[in-house]
Each structure stands twice: as structure tokens, then as C-alpha cells.
Design an enzyme around this catalytic site. Structure first.
Site, short mmCIF file in Angstrom:
data_model
loop_
_atom_site.label_atom_id
_atom_site.label_comp_id
_atom_site.label_asym_id
_atom_site.label_seq_id
_atom_site.Cartn_x
_atom_site.Cartn_y
_atom_site.Cartn_z
N CYS A 1 -16.39 0.13 -9.18
CA CYS A 1 -15.90 -0.36 -9.37
C CYS A 1 -14.83 -2.04 -9.27
O CYS A 1 -15.46 -2.37 -7.47
CB CYS A 1 -13.86 0.03 -9.79
SG CYS A 1 -13.16 0.26 -8.51
N ASP B 1 0.81 -1.32 -0.03
CA ASP B 1 0.27 0.04 -0.56
C ASP B 1 0.80 1.44 0.15
O ASP B 1 2.01 0.94 0.41
CB ASP B 1 -1.10 -0.08 1.19
CG ASP B 1 -1.71 1.89 1.57
OD1 ASP B 1 -2.17 1.96 0.05
OD2 ASP B 1 -1.83 1.69 2.48
N LYS C 1 -4.57 -0.63 7.45
CA LYS C 1 -5.67 -0.70 7.23
C LYS C 1 -6.65 -1.98 6.52
O LYS C 1 -6.39 -3.16 6.10
CB LYS C 1 -6.20 0.05 5.85
CG LYS C 1 -5.98 1.85 6.18
CD LYS C 1 -6.96 2.36 5.78
CE LYS C 1 -7.81 2.85 4.04
NZ LYS C 1 -7.99 3.58 4.05
N CYS D 1 -6.09 2.43 -8.15
CA CYS D 1 -8.12 3.20 -8.04
C CYS D 1 -8.41 4.62 -8.22
O CYS D 1 -8.13 4.99 -6.88
CB CYS D 1 -8.29 1.87 -7.72
SG CYS D 1 -10.52 2.62 -7.56
N ASP E 1 0.19 5.17 1.00
CA ASP E 1 -0.14 6.21 1.78
C ASP E 1 -0.42 5.54 3.38
O ASP E 1 -0.55 4.35 3.78
CB ASP E 1 -1.44 7.06 2.18
CG ASP E 1 -0.92 7.68 0.42
OD1 ASP E 1 -0.61 8.49 0.64
OD2 ASP E 1 -2.50 7.32 -0.31
#
Ligand SMILES: [Mg+2]
Ligand SMILES: [Zn+2]
Length: 184
Positions: free
Chosen positions: A104, A8, A134, A89, A10
Site C-alpha cells: 500500500c 506514532d 523508529k 494502516c 505504540d
């Protein structure tokens, strides 16, 4: 087929200041370059998988994102790491504007970006790793059949659902290479 370490962005690669879109907001997390060099030495591809609903929300454009990504790429290169891919995305089903208001298949927790990377780069997902901050990162990893979902504490405050979905909780990306070496 090679395995990959999926990252990931951030909260894992850079400090999550919220909708980061400029180089002066992009603060690399300590140890990220050394960790990525170690992943490469351990035989993994390194691929970034990031939700960028800031694009959907009209806070910055895809061009802004691409420019920042190129700059991030150069920083990795300067530290001896060639990223194998960056997937993002730009959608959001509710908050998106215009063409970006899409339910999506790519926005995490869905596995679309991971499956696309698998297809493009011939990745062995079962032997791959996802490093996120997360619960939705952990969900995307599991949905794609990735065996190792690592939750790090450098991003969003760690929530119970994230912890329960993770295979391990580590302080930061800097701790992942040692954990991987011990958990092949
Ligand atoms: Mg994050
Ligand atoms: Zn999407």
C-alpha cells in the site's frame, strides 16, 4: 492552515508491548496528556499515525482496533485533549492475509497517512512535527515534507538509522513541548 503534531502510537503514546489490541494492554506513557494539551495551546492539531500490521497478520480485527481507539480517545478527552484524527494502516505486503496483503501507500515509511491527514484537515506540513520511536517514522515524516522529526526513547530500542534521520532525540513525548517552544 494549521500545523500538526503527528504522533506514532505504540512507543510514543503507550508502552509498546507488541501488537497491543486490548485496553488492559494499553499503558499510557507518563506525561502524554499534559504534552498533548501543551501542543494544542501551542496551536497544533494532534493527529495519530499508526501502522497496525497486527490487523494484516490476523492477530486482531479492524473492529478491535476501532474499539481500542475509541477508548483511547475517551481517555484523551477525559484529560482535556480532543484528538483531531487517528489514521492507521492495516496492511502488510508480505505478512498480510487476504485483502490485507497489499503493498500500500499508507504503511510507514511511506507518507500516505500523512498526506491523507493533510488533505482532510488542511495541515501545514512544513510547519508540522512528527514524534516517533523508529527510523521508519522519521522516513515517513521526511517523505511528507515535515520539517521536524523527533525520535523518542520510550519505544523500540533507539537505532543508529533512527538517530541519524531525526532532528532531535528526546527521552519521551513529555519533553517535546519545551523543545518545540525553543525550536519554532
Ligand atoms: Mg512505534
Ligand atoms: Zn496501508
Amino acid at each position: 492552515m494549521k500545523p500538526a503534531v503527528f504522533l506514532d502510537r505504540d512507543g510514543v503514546i503507550n508502552v509498546d508491548h507488541g501488537y497491543v489490541s486490548k485496553t488492559d494492554e494499553f499503558e499510557f506513557i507518563d506525561g502524554v496528556f499534559d504534552a498533548c494539551r501543551a501542543f494544542k495551546e501551542q496551536g497544533y492539531l494532534v493527529v495519530v499515525i499508526t501502522n497496525q500490521s497486527g490487523i494484516a497478520r490476523g492477530m486482531y480485527t479492524e473492529e478491535d482496533f476501532q474499539e481500542l481507539t475509541q477508548w483511547m480517545d475517551w481517555n484523551f478527552e477525559d484529560h482535556g485533549v480532543l484528538l483531531d484524527g487517528v489514521y492507521y494502516c492495516p496492511h502488510h505486503a508480505e505478512k498480510g492475509i487476504g485483502q490485507y496483503k497489499v503493498d500500500c501507500d499508507c504503511r510507514k515509511p511511506k507518507p500516505g497517512m500523512l498526506l491523507e491527514a493533510q488533505h482532510d484537515l488542511n495541515i501545514d506540513l512544513a510547519r508540522s512535527v512528527f514524534v516517533g520511536d523508529k527510523a521508519d517514522d522519521m522516513r515517513a515524516a521526511h517523505a511528507a515534507g515535515i520539517s521536524k522529526a523527533v525520535l523518542v526513547k520510550t519505544g523500540k530500542a533507539i537505532a543508529d538509522d533512527g538517530v541519524s534521520l531525526a532532528n532531535v532525540v528526546l527521552d519521551s513525548i513529555a519533553d517535546v513541548p519545551v523543545w518545540l517552544a525553543a525550536n519554532k
